[in-house]
Design a protein around this motif. Structure first.
Motif, short mmCIF file in Angstrom:
data_model
loop_
_atom_site.label_atom_id
_atom_site.label_comp_id
_atom_site.label_asym_id
_atom_site.label_seq_id
_atom_site.Cartn_x
_atom_site.Cartn_y
_atom_site.Cartn_z
N ALA A 75 0.82 -1.22 0.00
CA ALA A 75 0.00 0.00 0.00
C ALA A 75 0.85 1.26 0.00
O ALA A 75 0.47 2.27 -0.59
CB ALA A 75 -0.94 0.01 1.20
N SER A 76 2.00 1.21 0.64
CA SER A 76 2.83 2.41 0.73
C SER A 76 4.00 2.40 -0.25
O SER A 76 4.81 3.32 -0.26
CB SER A 76 3.35 2.58 2.16
N ARG A 77 4.08 1.38 -1.09
CA ARG A 77 5.18 1.31 -2.06
C ARG A 77 5.13 2.52 -2.99
O ARG A 77 4.09 2.90 -3.50
CB ARG A 77 5.06 0.03 -2.89
N GLY A 78 6.29 3.16 -3.17
CA GLY A 78 6.37 4.31 -4.07
C GLY A 78 5.97 5.62 -3.42
O GLY A 78 5.84 6.62 -4.11
N VAL A 79 5.77 5.62 -2.10
CA VAL A 79 5.36 6.84 -1.40
C VAL A 79 6.32 7.11 -0.25
O VAL A 79 6.66 6.20 0.51
CB VAL A 79 3.93 6.71 -0.83
N LYS A 80 6.74 8.35 -0.13
CA LYS A 80 7.56 8.79 1.00
C LYS A 80 6.88 10.01 1.60
O LYS A 80 6.56 10.96 0.89
CB LYS A 80 8.97 9.15 0.52
N ALA A 81 6.63 9.97 2.91
CA ALA A 81 5.96 11.08 3.59
C ALA A 81 6.87 11.65 4.67
O ALA A 81 7.59 10.91 5.34
CB ALA A 81 4.65 10.61 4.21
N GLU A 82 6.80 12.96 4.83
CA GLU A 82 7.41 13.64 5.96
C GLU A 82 6.25 14.28 6.72
O GLU A 82 5.54 15.11 6.17
CB GLU A 82 8.38 14.72 5.50
N VAL A 83 6.07 13.86 7.96
CA VAL A 83 4.93 14.30 8.74
C VAL A 83 5.39 15.15 9.91
O VAL A 83 6.23 14.71 10.70
CB VAL A 83 4.10 13.09 9.25
N GLY A 84 4.82 16.34 9.99
CA GLY A 84 5.06 17.21 11.13
C GLY A 84 3.85 17.20 12.05
O GLY A 84 3.00 16.31 11.97
N GLU A 85 3.76 18.19 12.92
CA GLU A 85 2.63 18.24 13.85
C GLU A 85 1.33 18.62 13.17
O GLU A 85 0.27 18.12 13.53
CB GLU A 85 2.94 19.22 14.99
N VAL A 86 1.39 19.52 12.17
CA VAL A 86 0.16 19.97 11.51
C VAL A 86 0.23 19.90 9.99
O VAL A 86 -0.76 20.16 9.32
CB VAL A 86 -0.23 21.41 11.94
N GLN A 87 1.40 19.56 9.45
CA GLN A 87 1.58 19.53 7.99
C GLN A 87 2.29 18.26 7.57
O GLN A 87 2.98 17.62 8.36
CB GLN A 87 2.40 20.73 7.52
N THR A 88 2.13 17.94 6.29
CA THR A 88 2.85 16.80 5.71
C THR A 88 3.23 17.13 4.27
O THR A 88 2.57 17.92 3.60
CB THR A 88 2.02 15.50 5.77
N ALA A 89 4.32 16.52 3.82
CA ALA A 89 4.77 16.64 2.43
C ALA A 89 4.98 15.22 1.91
O ALA A 89 5.44 14.34 2.64
CB ALA A 89 6.07 17.43 2.36
N LEU A 90 4.63 15.02 0.64
CA LEU A 90 4.66 13.68 0.07
C LEU A 90 5.45 13.64 -1.24
O LEU A 90 5.39 14.57 -2.03
CB LEU A 90 3.23 13.19 -0.22
N ASP A 91 6.17 12.54 -1.44
CA ASP A 91 6.84 12.26 -2.70
C ASP A 91 6.29 10.93 -3.20
O ASP A 91 6.32 9.93 -2.47
CB ASP A 91 8.35 12.14 -2.51
N LEU A 92 5.78 10.91 -4.43
CA LEU A 92 5.22 9.70 -5.02
C LEU A 92 5.97 9.34 -6.29
O LEU A 92 6.36 10.23 -7.06
CB LEU A 92 3.75 9.89 -5.38
N GLU A 93 6.16 8.05 -6.49
CA GLU A 93 6.77 7.55 -7.73
C GLU A 93 5.74 6.63 -8.37
O GLU A 93 5.31 5.65 -7.75
CB GLU A 93 8.06 6.80 -7.42
N ILE A 94 5.33 6.97 -9.60
CA ILE A 94 4.27 6.22 -10.25
C ILE A 94 4.70 5.69 -11.61
O ILE A 94 5.63 6.21 -12.24
CB ILE A 94 2.98 7.05 -10.39
N VAL A 95 3.99 4.67 -12.05
CA VAL A 95 4.10 4.13 -13.41
C VAL A 95 2.74 4.38 -14.04
O VAL A 95 1.71 4.02 -13.46
CB VAL A 95 4.43 2.63 -13.41
N VAL A 96 2.72 5.01 -15.21
CA VAL A 96 1.46 5.32 -15.87
C VAL A 96 1.23 4.36 -17.05
O VAL A 96 2.16 3.79 -17.60
CB VAL A 96 1.41 6.78 -16.37
#
Length: 152
Positions: A75-96
């Motif tokens: 489920a989380s393959r290809g996703v990297k998240a950085e989670v703070g107290e109120v915000q998050t940033a995401l990096d996704l790697e996809i195949v189309v």
């Protein structure tokens, strides 16, 4: 007023503590939780064939076949998240899938991921970076499909 009259009347609940219950304590959300939510939301978009690089998908497919392997990691393959107290940033790697408009797929993935993560976690998604690592051609076999066994 008699004692029996006092017991029959409406009672107001005793308020313990102070303030709104939502302010009593802290909730933390693990990176992996956000990664799973984002991964599932990205996979729901038409035109996304798979998540992760070819190498990550290959290792994941092997791990999924091993008894006791972490199927939930898919489920989380290809996703990297950085989670703070109120915000998050995401990096996704996809195949189309071949033939789709990559910019449209990326926009749809971004919208779906932001909506799902913000709705489920309450975190503000500040950015969703998408890297398209491959295009699935119609005549290509999936790397995750099981190969024929060599022994009979």
């Amino acid at each position: 007023m008699t004692e029996s009259q006092q017991e029959d009347g409406p009672r107001t609940p005793v308020k313990r503590g102070g303030g709104d219950p939502a302010t009593r304590g802290r909730t933390t959300i693990a990176d992996g939780v956000v990664e799973k939510i984002a991964g599932l939301a990205a996979r729901d978009v038409v035109g996304v064939h798979a998540m992760g690089s070819g190498l990550a998908r290959t290792f994941g497919a092997v791990r999924d076949r091993v008894p006791g392997g972490r199927a939930a990691a898919t489920a989380s393959r290809g996703v990297k998240a950085e989670v703070g107290e109120v915000q998050t940033a995401l990096d996704l790697e996809i195949v189309v899938d071949y033939g789709v408009a990559i910019a449209d797929v990326a926009r749809s993935v971004r919208e779906n991921v932001i909506a799902a993560v913000e709705r489920m976690t309450g975190l503000e998604v500040v950015e969703v970076n998408i890297a398209v690592s491959d295009v699935k051609l119609p005549d290509e076999a999936d790397e995750e499909e099981e190969a024929e066994p060599r022994l009979q």
